[in-house]
Design an enzyme around this catalytic site. Structure first.
Site, mmCIF file in Angstrom:
data_model
loop_
_atom_site.group_PDB
_atom_site.id
_atom_site.type_symbol
_atom_site.label_atom_id
_atom_site.label_comp_id
_atom_site.label_asym_id
_atom_site.label_seq_id
_atom_site.Cartn_x
_atom_site.Cartn_y
_atom_site.Cartn_z
ATOM 1 C CB SER A 168 -0.919 -0.001 1.223
ATOM 2 O OG SER A 168 -1.677 1.177 1.269
ATOM 3 C CG HIS A 206 -4.278 -0.913 -1.604
ATOM 4 N ND1 HIS A 206 -5.483 -1.449 -1.973
ATOM 5 C CD2 HIS A 206 -4.544 -0.047 -0.590
ATOM 6 C CE1 HIS A 206 -6.441 -0.948 -1.224
ATOM 7 N NE2 HIS A 206 -5.905 -0.077 -0.377
ATOM 8 C CG ASP A 242 -5.322 3.678 0.710
ATOM 9 O OD1 ASP A 242 -6.255 2.894 0.502
ATOM 10 O OD2 ASP A 242 -4.335 3.396 1.428
ATOM 11 C CG HIS A 282 -9.255 1.401 -1.108
ATOM 12 N ND1 HIS A 282 -8.770 0.882 0.074
ATOM 13 C CD2 HIS A 282 -10.594 1.504 -0.935
ATOM 14 C CE1 HIS A 282 -9.763 0.679 0.906
ATOM 15 N NE2 HIS A 282 -10.891 1.064 0.314
ATOM 16 N N GLY A 326 -9.489 5.226 6.497
ATOM 17 C CA GLY A 326 -8.892 6.527 6.280
ATOM 18 C C GLY A 326 -7.568 6.840 6.937
ATOM 19 C CG PHE A 327 -6.998 8.345 9.828
ATOM 20 C CD1 PHE A 327 -6.318 9.540 9.686
ATOM 21 C CD2 PHE A 327 -8.382 8.355 9.795
ATOM 22 C CE1 PHE A 327 -7.004 10.732 9.517
ATOM 23 C CE2 PHE A 327 -9.086 9.546 9.628
ATOM 24 C CZ PHE A 327 -8.392 10.740 9.493
ATOM 25 N N GLY A 345 -2.161 2.880 11.041
ATOM 26 C CA GLY A 345 -1.724 2.753 12.420
ATOM 27 C C GLY A 345 -2.809 2.478 13.432
ATOM 28 C CG ASP A 383 -6.779 -1.599 3.319
ATOM 29 O OD1 ASP A 383 -5.753 -1.428 4.009
ATOM 30 O OD2 ASP A 383 -7.211 -0.755 2.519
ATOM 31 N N GLY A 384 -5.904 -3.084 6.566
ATOM 32 C CA GLY A 384 -5.892 -2.398 7.855
ATOM 33 C C GLY A 384 -5.092 -3.130 8.914
ATOM 34 N N GLY A 436 0.576 -1.881 4.450
ATOM 35 C CA GLY A 436 1.208 -0.579 4.604
ATOM 36 C C GLY A 436 2.359 -0.703 5.576
#
Length: 229
Positions: free
Chosen positions: A8, A32, A34, A65, A143-144, A146, A176-177, A198
Protein backbone atom coordinates in the site's frame (compact mmCIF):
# COMPACT_ATOMS: atom_id res chain seq x y z
CA UNK A 1 -5.52 -19.81 -3.67
CA UNK A 2 -2.17 -18.47 -2.46
CA UNK A 3 -2.22 -15.45 -0.18
CA UNK A 4 -1.37 -12.43 -2.35
CA UNK A 5 0.64 -9.32 -1.42
CA UNK A 6 -0.54 -5.78 -2.19
CA UNK A 7 1.92 -3.13 -0.96
CA UNK A 8 0.00 0.00 0.00
CA UNK A 9 1.62 3.19 -1.20
CA UNK A 10 -0.03 5.24 1.54
CA UNK A 11 2.97 4.10 3.60
CA UNK A 12 5.62 4.38 0.89
CA UNK A 13 8.35 7.00 0.72
CA UNK A 14 6.73 9.46 -1.68
CA UNK A 15 10.04 11.22 -2.27
CA UNK A 16 11.31 8.03 -3.93
CA UNK A 17 8.26 6.42 -5.50
CA UNK A 18 10.03 4.82 -8.47
CA UNK A 19 12.64 3.32 -6.14
CA UNK A 20 9.83 1.92 -3.97
CA UNK A 21 8.15 0.44 -7.04
CA UNK A 22 11.37 -1.24 -8.21
CA UNK A 23 12.04 -2.60 -4.74
CA UNK A 24 8.57 -4.14 -4.42
CA UNK A 25 7.83 -5.31 -7.97
CA UNK A 26 9.43 -8.74 -7.38
CA UNK A 27 7.03 -9.57 -4.51
CA UNK A 28 3.87 -7.60 -5.37
CA UNK A 29 0.79 -9.25 -6.84
CA UNK A 30 -0.76 -5.81 -7.17
CA UNK A 31 -0.13 -2.32 -5.80
CA UNK A 32 -2.72 -0.60 -3.59
CA UNK A 33 -3.30 3.16 -3.87
CA UNK A 34 -5.62 4.96 -1.46
CA UNK A 35 -7.48 7.93 -2.92
CA UNK A 36 -9.05 9.90 -0.05
CA UNK A 37 -11.09 13.05 -0.60
CA UNK A 38 -11.44 14.65 2.88
CA UNK A 39 -15.21 14.06 2.74
CA UNK A 40 -15.56 10.29 3.06
CA UNK A 41 -13.09 10.53 5.94
CA UNK A 42 -11.15 13.52 7.24
CA UNK A 43 -7.92 12.73 5.49
CA UNK A 44 -6.45 13.23 2.03
CA UNK A 45 -4.14 10.86 0.20
CA UNK A 46 -2.96 10.28 -3.36
CA UNK A 47 -4.82 10.84 -6.64
CA UNK A 48 -5.50 9.33 -10.07
CA UNK A 49 -2.53 11.36 -11.31
CA UNK A 50 -0.35 9.45 -8.86
CA UNK A 51 -1.67 6.21 -10.38
CA UNK A 52 -0.86 7.54 -13.86
CA UNK A 53 2.74 8.17 -12.81
CA UNK A 54 3.02 4.72 -11.22
CA UNK A 55 1.50 3.04 -14.25
CA UNK A 56 4.13 4.64 -16.48
CA UNK A 57 6.81 2.95 -14.38
CA UNK A 58 5.42 -0.55 -13.79
CA UNK A 59 3.34 -3.36 -15.25
CA UNK A 60 2.17 -4.54 -11.81
CA UNK A 61 -1.63 -4.08 -11.59
CA UNK A 62 -2.72 -1.05 -9.54
CA UNK A 63 -5.78 -0.99 -7.28
CA UNK A 64 -7.46 2.42 -6.90
CA UNK A 65 -9.11 2.30 -3.47
CA UNK A 66 -11.66 5.12 -3.53
CA UNK A 67 -12.43 6.58 -0.13
CA UNK A 68 -14.61 9.08 -1.94
CA UNK A 69 -18.01 10.41 -0.93
CA UNK A 70 -19.22 11.12 -4.46
CA UNK A 71 -18.03 8.35 -6.75
CA UNK A 72 -19.23 9.11 -10.26
CA UNK A 73 -18.61 8.06 -13.86
CA UNK A 74 -16.01 10.78 -14.36
CA UNK A 75 -13.88 9.62 -11.44
CA UNK A 76 -14.12 5.97 -12.44
CA UNK A 77 -13.16 6.86 -16.01
CA UNK A 78 -10.24 8.99 -14.81
CA UNK A 79 -8.89 6.14 -12.68
CA UNK A 80 -9.22 3.71 -15.58
CA UNK A 81 -7.58 6.12 -18.01
CA UNK A 82 -4.77 6.65 -15.48
CA UNK A 83 -3.97 2.94 -15.54
CA UNK A 84 -5.81 1.42 -12.59
CA UNK A 85 -6.52 -2.25 -13.19
CA UNK A 86 -8.78 -2.57 -10.16
CA UNK A 87 -11.33 0.00 -8.98
CA UNK A 88 -12.36 -0.56 -5.36
CA UNK A 89 -15.41 1.48 -4.35
CA UNK A 90 -17.31 2.04 -1.07
CA UNK A 91 -20.44 -0.09 -0.78
CA UNK A 92 -22.20 2.60 1.23
CA UNK A 93 -21.77 5.14 -1.60
CA UNK A 94 -22.24 3.23 -4.86
CA UNK A 95 -24.96 0.70 -3.98
CA UNK A 96 -27.60 2.38 -6.17
CA UNK A 97 -25.31 2.45 -9.22
CA UNK A 98 -23.09 -0.57 -8.70
CA UNK A 99 -24.18 -2.45 -11.83
CA UNK A 100 -23.57 0.59 -14.04
CA UNK A 101 -20.12 1.13 -12.54
CA UNK A 102 -19.32 -2.56 -12.81
CA UNK A 103 -20.28 -2.59 -16.50
CA UNK A 104 -18.05 0.39 -17.20
CA UNK A 105 -15.10 -1.11 -15.32
CA UNK A 106 -15.43 -4.58 -16.83
CA UNK A 107 -15.84 -3.09 -20.31
CA UNK A 108 -12.46 -1.41 -19.82
CA UNK A 109 -10.87 -4.76 -18.96
CA UNK A 110 -10.43 -3.89 -15.28
CA UNK A 111 -11.64 -5.56 -12.09
CA UNK A 112 -14.45 -4.42 -9.81
CA UNK A 113 -13.71 -4.06 -6.13
CA UNK A 114 -16.17 -3.25 -3.36
CA UNK A 115 -15.08 -2.40 0.15
CA UNK A 116 -16.97 -2.80 3.40
CA UNK A 117 -16.18 -0.91 6.58
CA UNK A 118 -16.10 -2.84 9.87
CA UNK A 119 -19.62 -1.64 10.76
CA UNK A 120 -21.15 -3.02 7.56
CA UNK A 121 -22.33 -6.64 7.38
CA UNK A 122 -20.77 -8.79 4.68
CA UNK A 123 -24.27 -9.58 3.44
CA UNK A 124 -24.52 -5.97 2.22
CA UNK A 125 -23.08 -7.10 -1.12
CA UNK A 126 -25.52 -9.98 -1.59
CA UNK A 127 -27.70 -8.18 -4.21
CA UNK A 128 -24.73 -7.62 -6.51
CA UNK A 129 -22.10 -10.12 -5.40
CA UNK A 130 -21.96 -11.66 -8.88
CA UNK A 131 -20.29 -8.54 -10.35
CA UNK A 132 -17.54 -8.33 -7.71
CA UNK A 133 -13.96 -9.42 -8.44
CA UNK A 134 -12.42 -8.12 -5.18
CA UNK A 135 -14.33 -7.96 -1.90
CA UNK A 136 -12.20 -5.81 0.39
CA UNK A 137 -12.93 -5.99 4.11
CA UNK A 138 -11.59 -3.12 6.17
CA UNK A 139 -10.04 -4.43 9.39
CA UNK A 140 -9.81 -0.90 10.82
CA UNK A 141 -12.05 2.13 10.44
CA UNK A 142 -11.34 3.79 7.09
CA UNK A 143 -8.89 6.53 6.28
CA UNK A 144 -5.93 6.37 8.65
CA UNK A 145 -2.92 4.10 9.09
CA UNK A 146 -1.72 2.75 12.42
CA UNK A 147 -5.11 1.93 13.94
CA UNK A 148 -5.77 -1.17 16.04
CA UNK A 149 -6.78 -4.29 14.14
CA UNK A 150 -10.43 -5.27 14.76
CA UNK A 151 -10.53 -8.97 15.80
CA UNK A 152 -14.06 -9.47 14.43
CA UNK A 153 -12.43 -9.32 10.99
CA UNK A 154 -11.67 -13.04 11.20
CA UNK A 155 -15.37 -13.92 11.46
CA UNK A 156 -16.15 -11.50 8.63
CA UNK A 157 -13.62 -13.28 6.42
CA UNK A 158 -15.24 -16.61 7.19
CA UNK A 159 -18.66 -15.14 6.39
CA UNK A 160 -17.34 -13.82 3.06
CA UNK A 161 -15.91 -17.26 2.27
CA UNK A 162 -19.22 -18.97 3.05
CA UNK A 163 -21.15 -16.45 0.97
CA UNK A 164 -18.79 -17.00 -1.97
CA UNK A 165 -19.16 -20.77 -1.70
CA UNK A 166 -22.95 -20.72 -1.34
CA UNK A 167 -23.34 -18.43 -4.36
CA UNK A 168 -20.80 -20.31 -6.49
CA UNK A 169 -18.69 -17.20 -6.99
CA UNK A 170 -14.92 -16.64 -7.08
CA UNK A 171 -14.27 -13.09 -5.85
CA UNK A 172 -10.97 -12.48 -4.09
CA UNK A 173 -11.23 -11.61 -0.38
CA UNK A 174 -8.86 -8.74 0.38
CA UNK A 175 -8.04 -7.43 3.85
CA UNK A 176 -6.94 -3.85 4.51
CA UNK A 177 -5.89 -2.40 7.85
CA UNK A 178 -3.02 -3.17 10.24
CA UNK A 179 -2.18 -6.50 8.63
CA UNK A 180 1.24 -7.38 10.04
CA UNK A 181 3.35 -10.51 10.25
CA UNK A 182 1.80 -11.53 13.57
CA UNK A 183 -1.57 -11.84 11.83
CA UNK A 184 -0.62 -13.26 8.43
CA UNK A 185 -1.21 -16.86 9.43
CA UNK A 186 -4.55 -16.24 11.17
CA UNK A 187 -5.79 -14.18 8.24
CA UNK A 188 -4.84 -16.92 5.80
CA UNK A 189 -6.45 -19.59 7.99
CA UNK A 190 -9.67 -17.58 8.10
CA UNK A 191 -9.74 -17.50 4.30
CA UNK A 192 -8.18 -14.21 3.19
CA UNK A 193 -6.83 -14.23 -0.37
CA UNK A 194 -4.86 -10.96 -0.39
CA UNK A 195 -3.46 -8.49 2.14
CA UNK A 196 -3.02 -4.76 1.62
CA UNK A 197 0.20 -4.05 3.48
CA UNK A 198 1.21 -0.58 4.60
CA UNK A 199 3.19 -0.36 7.81
CA UNK A 200 2.92 -4.14 8.08
CA UNK A 201 5.38 -4.26 5.19
CA UNK A 202 7.27 -0.95 5.17
CA UNK A 203 8.10 -1.07 8.90
CA UNK A 204 9.75 -4.50 8.58
CA UNK A 205 13.06 -2.96 7.57
CA UNK A 206 14.38 0.53 6.71
CA UNK A 207 15.36 -0.84 3.30
CA UNK A 208 12.16 -1.32 1.29
CA UNK A 209 13.56 -4.12 -0.84
CA UNK A 210 14.55 -6.03 2.28
CA UNK A 211 11.16 -5.29 3.88
CA UNK A 212 9.47 -6.76 0.83
CA UNK A 213 11.68 -9.83 0.88
CA UNK A 214 10.98 -10.47 4.57
CA UNK A 215 7.26 -10.10 3.99
CA UNK A 216 7.31 -12.42 1.00
CA UNK A 217 9.30 -15.03 2.94
CA UNK A 218 6.71 -15.03 5.71
CA UNK A 219 3.76 -15.28 3.35
CA UNK A 220 5.41 -17.89 1.12
CA UNK A 221 5.99 -20.07 4.17
CA UNK A 222 2.31 -19.79 5.10
CA UNK A 223 1.22 -20.59 1.55
CA UNK A 224 3.51 -23.64 1.51
CA UNK A 225 2.08 -24.86 4.82
CA UNK A 226 -1.51 -24.45 3.68
CA UNK A 227 -0.77 -26.20 0.37
CA UNK A 228 0.58 -29.24 2.22
CA UNK A 229 -2.73 -29.82 3.94
Amino acid sequence: MALAIAPSFMSANLLHVEDEIRALEPIADFFHVDIIDWHYVKNMCLTPQFIRAMHSATTVPIDAHLYVDNVDDELVRLCLDSGAGIITMPADVIGRSVHRFAHRIHSAGALVGIFLNPSQPVETVLPYAEVIDHLLLMSVDPGFGGQDFIPATYDRIRTACNLRKNLGLNYRIVIDGNCNADRFHSLAEAGADALCLGRGLFDCDPDTRRAGELTAQAINAINAELNRR
